[in-house]
Design a protein around this motif. Structure first.
Motif, PDB file in Angstrom:
ATOM      1  N   GLN A   1      -4.832   0.674  -3.737  1.00 41.28           N
ATOM      2  CA  GLN A   1      -3.448   1.052  -3.428  1.00 41.28           C
ATOM      3  C   GLN A   1      -2.469  -0.041  -3.852  1.00 41.28           C
ATOM      4  O   GLN A   1      -1.448   0.235  -4.500  1.00 41.28           O
ATOM      5  CB  GLN A   1      -3.313   1.338  -1.935  1.00 41.28           C
ATOM      6  CG  GLN A   1      -4.036   2.603  -1.482  1.00 41.28           C
ATOM      7  CD  GLN A   1      -4.118   2.711   0.031  1.00 41.28           C
ATOM      8  OE1 GLN A   1      -4.092   1.709   0.737  1.00 41.28           O
ATOM      9  NE2 GLN A   1      -4.216   3.931   0.535  1.00 41.28           N
TER      10      GLN A   1
ATOM     11  N   ARG B   1       0.829  -1.207   0.000  1.00 38.67           N
ATOM     12  CA  ARG B   1       0.000   0.000   0.000  1.00 38.67           C
ATOM     13  C   ARG B   1       0.866   1.261   0.000  1.00 38.67           C
ATOM     14  O   ARG B   1       0.361   2.364  -0.254  1.00 38.67           O
ATOM     15  CB  ARG B   1      -0.916   0.002   1.233  1.00 38.67           C
ATOM     16  CG  ARG B   1      -1.882  -1.174   1.276  1.00 38.67           C
ATOM     17  CD  ARG B   1      -2.537  -1.283   2.652  1.00 38.67           C
ATOM     18  NE  ARG B   1      -1.541  -1.511   3.699  1.00 38.67           N
ATOM     19  CZ  ARG B   1      -1.826  -1.641   4.990  1.00 38.67           C
ATOM     20  NH1 ARG B   1      -3.087  -1.582   5.398  1.00 38.67           N
ATOM     21  NH2 ARG B   1      -0.860  -1.839   5.880  1.00 38.67           N
ATOM     22  N   ASP B   2       2.152   1.104   0.292  1.00 35.81           N
ATOM     23  CA  ASP B   2       3.090   2.218   0.420  1.00 35.81           C
ATOM     24  C   ASP B   2       3.801   2.427  -0.921  1.00 35.81           C
ATOM     25  O   ASP B   2       4.670   1.647  -1.317  1.00 35.81           O
ATOM     26  CB  ASP B   2       4.100   1.897   1.522  1.00 35.81           C
ATOM     27  CG  ASP B   2       5.067   3.033   1.804  1.00 35.81           C
ATOM     28  OD1 ASP B   2       5.311   3.855   0.888  1.00 35.81           O
ATOM     29  OD2 ASP B   2       5.593   3.093   2.924  1.00 35.81           O
ATOM     30  N   GLN B   3       3.468   3.502  -1.608  1.00 33.60           N
ATOM     31  CA  GLN B   3       4.003   3.751  -2.946  1.00 33.60           C
ATOM     32  C   GLN B   3       5.525   3.849  -2.955  1.00 33.60           C
ATOM     33  O   GLN B   3       6.191   3.284  -3.837  1.00 33.60           O
ATOM     34  CB  GLN B   3       3.394   5.027  -3.517  1.00 33.60           C
ATOM     35  CG  GLN B   3       3.787   5.310  -4.955  1.00 33.60           C
ATOM     36  CD  GLN B   3       3.130   6.561  -5.488  1.00 33.60           C
ATOM     37  OE1 GLN B   3       2.786   7.468  -4.733  1.00 33.60           O
ATOM     38  NE2 GLN B   3       2.953   6.625  -6.799  1.00 33.60           N
TER      39      GLN B   3
ATOM     40  N   ASN C   1      -2.500  -0.467  -7.847  1.00 31.36           N
ATOM     41  CA  ASN C   1      -1.999   0.720  -8.538  1.00 31.36           C
ATOM     42  C   ASN C   1      -0.491   0.842  -8.392  1.00 31.36           C
ATOM     43  O   ASN C   1       0.211   1.171  -9.354  1.00 31.36           O
ATOM     44  CB  ASN C   1      -2.682   1.982  -8.004  1.00 31.36           C
ATOM     45  CG  ASN C   1      -4.122   2.101  -8.458  1.00 31.36           C
ATOM     46  OD1 ASN C   1      -4.599   1.305  -9.265  1.00 31.36           O
ATOM     47  ND2 ASN C   1      -4.821   3.103  -7.937  1.00 31.36           N
ATOM     48  N   ASN C   2       0.016   0.609  -7.189  1.00 30.08           N
ATOM     49  CA  ASN C   2       1.456   0.688  -6.968  1.00 30.08           C
ATOM     50  C   ASN C   2       2.199  -0.364  -7.801  1.00 30.08           C
ATOM     51  O   ASN C   2       3.227  -0.071  -8.420  1.00 30.08           O
ATOM     52  CB  ASN C   2       1.777   0.505  -5.483  1.00 30.08           C
ATOM     53  CG  ASN C   2       1.326   1.691  -4.643  1.00 30.08           C
ATOM     54  OD1 ASN C   2       1.172   2.799  -5.152  1.00 30.08           O
ATOM     55  ND2 ASN C   2       1.118   1.462  -3.356  1.00 30.08           N
TER      56      ASN C   2
ATOM     57  N   MET D   1     -10.218   0.731  -0.877  1.00 28.37           N
ATOM     58  CA  MET D   1      -9.009   1.539  -0.903  1.00 28.37           C
ATOM     59  C   MET D   1      -7.729   0.717  -0.890  1.00 28.37           C
ATOM     60  O   MET D   1      -6.780   0.989  -1.656  1.00 28.37           O
ATOM     61  CB  MET D   1      -9.020   2.526   0.279  1.00 28.37           C
ATOM     62  CG  MET D   1      -7.873   3.521   0.247  1.00 28.37           C
ATOM     63  SD  MET D   1      -7.795   4.458  -1.317  1.00 28.37           S
ATOM     64  CE  MET D   1      -9.384   5.312  -1.278  1.00 28.37           C
ATOM     65  N   GLU D   2      -7.648  -0.286  -0.043  1.00 27.49           N
ATOM     66  CA  GLU D   2      -6.401  -1.045   0.048  1.00 27.49           C
ATOM     67  C   GLU D   2      -6.123  -1.829  -1.226  1.00 27.49           C
ATOM     68  O   GLU D   2      -4.972  -1.946  -1.656  1.00 27.49           O
ATOM     69  CB  GLU D   2      -6.424  -1.959   1.272  1.00 27.49           C
ATOM     70  CG  GLU D   2      -6.387  -1.172   2.574  1.00 27.49           C
ATOM     71  CD  GLU D   2      -6.248  -2.043   3.794  1.00 27.49           C
ATOM     72  OE1 GLU D   2      -5.833  -3.214   3.655  1.00 27.49           O
ATOM     73  OE2 GLU D   2      -6.541  -1.556   4.903  1.00 27.49           O
TER      74      GLU D   2
END
Length: 316
Positions: free
Chosen positions: A86, A43-45, A89-90, A82-83
């Protein structure tokens, strides 16, 4: 692909990711990598960007997602939307930026409209309303399908989306609060049999029809996609056969050895009336499932018995 091609499996500890890992190892691949959620928060880009810069994977398989059954989807809609956005997408964006040429995005048959004609064809995507109970997850996965399609269209990269039907198998989630219907039934019938064949209560009417795919068959489909440049961006992965939830319950009850009563709680939601995949497109490409439902459930229950003291728990 060469056997030393660097392949990153996102979600390699999950039921799907671990099955793909086993398949690749069995086929002689020697450069497979994966990170646990503690090692890499997808989740952390920035963390994902750093991982791609350091590891430089040549092929990426996205088997990472927040997943759960009707209850979990209903109780935690924001996390499921959302998760998943995320995570995917990342992975998709960093794969594109890092020059990854082969990306396999895994989703679910829930991307299709609730009342779409049966069996579900790939062309039915975005043709109607989604099933309300899992729309949050479905919307995220639809976005992932479209992102891969856009990269394929604009940049000509081999980004392909495989949409499996309902999955089950070894390493499944048997936690009754968050699991899907088939592993939840295995757990319920097993516990009831151990407690003197007490009655088993199941949600809904039992009338909806569902298709189930053994996870090792999905891993085989992913392997096929890795070794072939599929001409289109979206493919259904399933057996092309379905069964009523009542029939499934009787089959699992027989395999587990439970002799008690089955009680259907019709006050609970049924979900989509029917979800059968049209698998002709993948079949015409050269792949089809080979594991029967009965054989798959037997193998799943055997694994469950060996790991019954370590039920997979999902923290929400």
């Amino acid at each position: 692909m060469e056997h030393n091609t660097k392949i990153y499996i996102a979600g390699h500890r999950g039921m799907v990711g671990s099955a793909i890992w086993r398949k690749l190892e069995a086929e002689g691949f020697t450069n497979i990598t994966g990170k646990t959620s503690k090692e890499l928060d997808l989740r952390d880009q920035q963390a994902v960007k750093q991982f791609f810069a350091e590891e430089k994977p040549e092929v990426v398989i996205d088997a990472a997602a927040r997943v759960g059954g009707i209850m979990a989807n209903n109780d935690y809609p924001y996390q499921f939307l959302m998760e998943n956005l995320q995570i995917q997408n990342n992975l998709i964006d960093e794969s594109h930026k890092a020059g990854v040429e082969k990306f396999i995005f895994l989703g679910s048959s829930c991307i299709y409209p609730k009342l779409a004609p049966q069996p579900l064809k790939e062309e039915y995507l975005l043709s109607g309303r989604l099933e309300e109970t899992n729309q949050w997850y479905a919307i995220a996965k639809i976005a992932g399908v479209k992102a891969c399609e856009a990269i394929r269209k604009q940049h000509g990269k081999d980004f392909v989306s495989l949409m499996p039907t309902n999955l089950y198998g070894t390493h499944d989630n048997f936690d009754l609060r968050t699991s899907h219907v088939l592993p939840a039934m295995i757990r319920k019938f097993h516990d009831a049999a151990k407690n003197g064949n007490t009655p088993v209560e199941l949600w809904g009417s039992g009338n909806p029809m569902r298709e189930f795919l053994f996870v090792d068959d999905l891993a085989d489909a992913v392997y096929f996609a890795l070794n072939n440049k599929l001409p289109e961006n979206l493919y259904n992965i399933g057996t092309g056969k379905d069964i009523t939830i009542k029939e499934l319950a009787v089959l699992i009850q027989e395999i587990v050895g439970h002799d008690g009563e089955i009680i259907w709680d019709s006050s609970k939601p049924d979900g989509t009336p029917r979800k059968l995949m049209d698998v002709d497109k993948m079949k015409n490409a050269g792949w089809k499932a080979t594991t029967s439902l009965k054989e798959g459930i037997k193998r799943t229950y055997g694994w469950f018995l060996q790991n019954s003291e370590n039920y997979k728990q999902v923290k929400l």
